[in-house]
Design a protein around this motif. Structure first.
Motif, PDB file in Angstrom:
ATOM      1  N   ARG A  88     -48.600 -22.440  25.608  1.00 53.09           N
ATOM      2  CA  ARG A  88     -47.529 -21.566  26.071  1.00 53.09           C
ATOM      3  C   ARG A  88     -47.406 -21.657  27.588  1.00 53.09           C
ATOM      4  O   ARG A  88     -48.405 -21.742  28.305  1.00 53.09           O
ATOM      5  CB  ARG A  88     -47.798 -20.113  25.670  1.00 53.09           C
ATOM      6  CG  ARG A  88     -48.041 -19.915  24.173  1.00 53.09           C
ATOM      7  CD  ARG A  88     -46.785 -20.151  23.383  1.00 53.09           C
ATOM      8  NE  ARG A  88     -47.013 -19.968  21.959  1.00 53.09           N
ATOM      9  CZ  ARG A  88     -46.926 -18.802  21.334  1.00 53.09           C
ATOM     10  NH1 ARG A  88     -46.608 -17.725  22.016  1.00 53.09           N
ATOM     11  NH2 ARG A  88     -47.136 -18.721  20.038  1.00 53.09           N
ATOM     12  N   ARG A 261     -43.441 -12.781  10.797  1.00 53.15           N
ATOM     13  CA  ARG A 261     -43.519 -13.243  12.183  1.00 53.15           C
ATOM     14  C   ARG A 261     -42.323 -12.647  12.928  1.00 53.15           C
ATOM     15  O   ARG A 261     -41.267 -13.280  13.057  1.00 53.15           O
ATOM     16  CB  ARG A 261     -43.524 -14.768  12.247  1.00 53.15           C
ATOM     17  CG  ARG A 261     -44.786 -15.384  11.642  1.00 53.15           C
ATOM     18  CD  ARG A 261     -44.820 -16.884  11.842  1.00 53.15           C
ATOM     19  NE  ARG A 261     -46.057 -17.461  11.361  1.00 53.15           N
ATOM     20  CZ  ARG A 261     -47.171 -17.589  12.077  1.00 53.15           C
ATOM     21  NH1 ARG A 261     -47.190 -17.148  13.328  1.00 53.15           N
ATOM     22  NH2 ARG A 261     -48.255 -18.128  11.560  1.00 53.15           N
ATOM     23  N   SER A 263     -41.821 -12.015  16.031  1.00 53.66           N
ATOM     24  CA  SER A 263     -41.406 -12.700  17.262  1.00 53.66           C
ATOM     25  C   SER A 263     -40.430 -13.833  16.975  1.00 53.66           C
ATOM     26  O   SER A 263     -39.581 -14.154  17.812  1.00 53.66           O
ATOM     27  CB  SER A 263     -42.635 -13.236  17.994  1.00 53.66           C
ATOM     28  OG  SER A 263     -43.360 -14.140  17.174  1.00 53.66           O
ATOM     29  N   ASN A 264     -40.539 -14.453  15.814  1.00 54.27           N
ATOM     30  CA  ASN A 264     -39.575 -15.495  15.439  1.00 54.27           C
ATOM     31  C   ASN A 264     -38.295 -14.898  14.865  1.00 54.27           C
ATOM     32  O   ASN A 264     -37.200 -15.436  15.066  1.00 54.27           O
ATOM     33  CB  ASN A 264     -40.200 -16.443  14.407  1.00 54.27           C
ATOM     34  CG  ASN A 264     -41.305 -17.290  14.988  1.00 54.27           C
ATOM     35  OD1 ASN A 264     -41.370 -17.485  16.201  1.00 54.27           O
ATOM     36  ND2 ASN A 264     -42.189 -17.793  14.151  1.00 54.27           N
ATOM     37  N   MET A 265     -38.415 -13.781  14.157  1.00 59.35           N
ATOM     38  CA  MET A 265     -37.248 -13.167  13.532  1.00 59.35           C
ATOM     39  C   MET A 265     -36.275 -12.618  14.568  1.00 59.35           C
ATOM     40  O   MET A 265     -35.051 -12.634  14.347  1.00 59.35           O
ATOM     41  CB  MET A 265     -37.688 -12.056  12.579  1.00 59.35           C
ATOM     42  CG  MET A 265     -38.539 -12.545  11.417  1.00 59.35           C
ATOM     43  SD  MET A 265     -39.156 -11.198  10.403  1.00 59.35           S
ATOM     44  CE  MET A 265     -37.655 -10.608   9.661  1.00 59.35           C
ATOM     45  N   LYS A 267     -35.385 -13.878  17.233  1.00 60.37           N
ATOM     46  CA  LYS A 267     -34.586 -14.929  17.864  1.00 60.37           C
ATOM     47  C   LYS A 267     -33.171 -14.970  17.299  1.00 60.37           C
ATOM     48  O   LYS A 267     -32.282 -15.565  17.907  1.00 60.37           O
ATOM     49  CB  LYS A 267     -35.282 -16.282  17.677  1.00 60.37           C
ATOM     50  CG  LYS A 267     -36.592 -16.403  18.434  1.00 60.37           C
ATOM     51  CD  LYS A 267     -37.261 -17.740  18.193  1.00 60.37           C
ATOM     52  CE  LYS A 267     -38.607 -17.817  18.931  1.00 60.37           C
ATOM     53  NZ  LYS A 267     -39.299 -19.110  18.678  1.00 60.37           N
ATOM     54  N   ASN A 268     -32.974 -14.359  16.136  1.00 65.67           N
ATOM     55  CA  ASN A 268     -31.626 -14.186  15.591  1.00 65.67           C
ATOM     56  C   ASN A 268     -31.018 -12.955  16.257  1.00 65.67           C
ATOM     57  O   ASN A 268     -31.332 -11.823  15.915  1.00 65.67           O
ATOM     58  CB  ASN A 268     -31.690 -13.999  14.075  1.00 65.67           C
ATOM     59  CG  ASN A 268     -30.322 -13.852  13.442  1.00 65.67           C
ATOM     60  OD1 ASN A 268     -29.303 -13.778  14.130  1.00 65.67           O
ATOM     61  ND2 ASN A 268     -30.284 -13.789  12.127  1.00 65.67           N
ATOM     62  N   ALA A 272     -31.606  -8.763  15.945  1.00 62.36           N
ATOM     63  CA  ALA A 272     -32.812  -8.548  16.757  1.00 62.36           C
ATOM     64  C   ALA A 272     -32.976  -7.080  17.133  1.00 62.36           C
ATOM     65  O   ALA A 272     -34.077  -6.530  17.051  1.00 62.36           O
ATOM     66  CB  ALA A 272     -32.758  -9.411  18.016  1.00 62.36           C
ATOM     67  N   GLU A 378     -55.329 -16.088  15.261  1.00 56.32           N
ATOM     68  CA  GLU A 378     -53.969 -15.554  15.341  1.00 56.32           C
ATOM     69  C   GLU A 378     -53.969 -14.157  15.956  1.00 56.32           C
ATOM     70  O   GLU A 378     -53.098 -13.814  16.747  1.00 56.32           O
ATOM     71  CB  GLU A 378     -53.360 -15.515  13.942  1.00 56.32           C
ATOM     72  CG  GLU A 378     -51.907 -15.073  13.925  1.00 56.32           C
ATOM     73  CD  GLU A 378     -51.321 -15.125  12.529  1.00 56.32           C
ATOM     74  OE1 GLU A 378     -50.197 -14.640  12.340  1.00 56.32           O
ATOM     75  OE2 GLU A 378     -51.995 -15.662  11.640  1.00 56.32           O
ATOM     76  N   GLN A 385     -50.692 -12.171  23.907  1.00 55.61           N
ATOM     77  CA  GLN A 385     -49.264 -12.026  24.160  1.00 55.61           C
ATOM     78  C   GLN A 385     -48.924 -10.589  24.534  1.00 55.61           C
ATOM     79  O   GLN A 385     -48.092 -10.348  25.408  1.00 55.61           O
ATOM     80  CB  GLN A 385     -48.465 -12.454  22.923  1.00 55.61           C
ATOM     81  CG  GLN A 385     -48.506 -13.943  22.646  1.00 55.61           C
ATOM     82  CD  GLN A 385     -47.837 -14.300  21.339  1.00 55.61           C
ATOM     83  OE1 GLN A 385     -47.787 -13.491  20.419  1.00 55.61           O
ATOM     84  NE2 GLN A 385     -47.324 -15.507  21.255  1.00 55.61           N
TER      85      GLN A 385
END
Length: 394
Positions: A88, A261, A263-265, A267-268, A272, A378, A385
């Motif tokens: 990252r 997840r 953090s990925n969801m 991104k929509n 959001a 994880e 984060q």
């Protein structure tokens, strides 16, 4: 185990001025550690001793409280290192701007709670509203939120690990946006979406801030009102999540949730805001420390597989009803998903599991393929984060 309790503080004007000065001193020490580029907590404490020789004003404040700043900075550096190990892009720690430092910590010593008063060394007594009597207090963190003062008290509590888990008292929960939760017992909970309900007052308040002159008192008042609205939204959300998680934890021994997840969801950008407004992650965290056992389930195909025959029924998000063309099952898609979560969660448990303690279940789960090491990695990445985002917000 350790548990935090949050209490409201009502300081006098004289004591509040001391609290504000303590926050400012914490900010100065924090920036000094960041500028010195020291990574070790011991090195920062040695540097703090030298700084006290040059700045005698620091001797007016509790030494242990100042040393906790080095603990905070060292944890932030470790978080950046973990993120860099995972590829990252992180950069470096940022300086804390004036007025952005909102907490300081008294660890192990320098505090006392008695007779509805919180006594802090070199600050004084503060009225505290106790909704429960804290025992075995290890740490006190004073926090300023929206011009209000709180004390986050860390207590050591005894939690028995020999609580029996009855798999007959198990449930699968599917979280969503339209309905916050739909469980396998056919109970649906509406999503209050507190931020969406308050979006118009927030926009008006933020427009007032943009119209005010920078540095003026009117701008400070407008910004404090925006912070007050956000704090009200957060309080409502936490109240809702606490009540719901307590209800599930008291009724069921084994709770299955999807491993989302988030953090990925987010991104929509179409959904959001609603995802973050729902507070799925906070709900899961509350269940994990309240319930006897919480197990994560893979989210793949839980919405499209039939819970009765296993047939795949593709559907878009707009389709809210599950109709199986093989067995004829017709029910709400979220209810179908919660049944799939429950069934898949139960299949991950060993055959014949009836009443085991969480300690006895852990090696059994490992025997059926649960990779404890990857889960631990994880979790450490997620913690890093969180620390990094907290440092950036300051």
């Amino acid at each position: 185990m350790m548990r935090n309790y949050k209490f409201r503080l009502y300081p006098t004007r004289e004591v509040e001025q001391k609290l504000v000065e303590t926050l400012e001193i914490n900010r100065v020490v924090y920036n000094y550690f960041v500028s010195s580029n020291l990574r070790s907590r011991n090195d920062m404490n040695y540097a703090l001793t030298e700084l006290k020789e040059r700045q005698p004003i620091l001797r007016k404040y509790h030494s242990k409280m100042l040393q906790m700043v080095s603990t905070k900075v060292a944890a932030a550096w470790r978080a950046l290192e973990v993120l860099e190990e995972h590829g990252r892009r992180t950069g470096s720690l940022k300086f804390c701007k004036p007025g952005k430092c909102n907490s300081f910590t008294y660890n192990q010593s320098g505090f006392r709670i008695e007779n509805d008063k919180l006594w802090l060394l070199k600050i004084g007594s503060i009225k505290i509203v106790l909704h429960r009597q804290p025992t075995k207090v290890k740490q006190v963190m004073v926090v300023r939120q929206a011009r209000k003062w709180y004390a986050v008290v860390t207590c050591e509590i005894a939690k028995s690990i020999f609580r029996f888990v009855d798999t007959r008292k198990s449930i699968g929960i599917d979280v969503g946006i339209t309905k916050f939760a739909y469980d396998s017992d056919d109970h649906e909970i509406d999503n209050p979406l507190f931020l969406s309900k308050m979006i118009r007052p927030l926009r008006r308040a933020q427009r007032k801030v943009s119209r005010r002159k920078r540095g003026s008192n009117n701008r400070k008042k407008a910004k404090s009102w925006v912070a007050h609205l956000y704090q009200r939204i957060a309080n409502k959300r936490h109240d809702f999540l606490h009540k719901l998680s307590t209800e599930y934890a008291s009724k069921y021994d084994l709770i299955f949730l999807e491993r989302l997840r988030i953090s990925n969801m987010v991104k929509n950008h179409h959904v959001a805001r609603h995802i973050m407004d729902s507070g799925w992650g906070t709900f899961k965290t509350m269940l994990e420390y309240k319930a006897k056992m919480v197990v994560g389930v893979g989210p793949a195909y839980t919405s499209i597989n039939c819970s009765k025959c296993g047939n795949t029924v593709p559907k878009t998000l707009a389709v809210r009803l599950h109709r199986c063309n093989k067995c004829g099952l017709t029910l709400d898609r979220d209810y179908n998903a919660s049944l799939n979560i429950l069934n898949e969660g139960l299949t991950t448990l060993p055959q014949g599991l009836r009443e085991f303690t969480p300690v006895e279940i852990a090696p059994l789960l490992a025997s059926v393929g649960v990779q404890a090491r990857s889960l631990k990695q994880e979790a450490s990445l997620f913690k890093a984060q969180a620390i990094h985002s907290a440092e950036r917000s300051q």
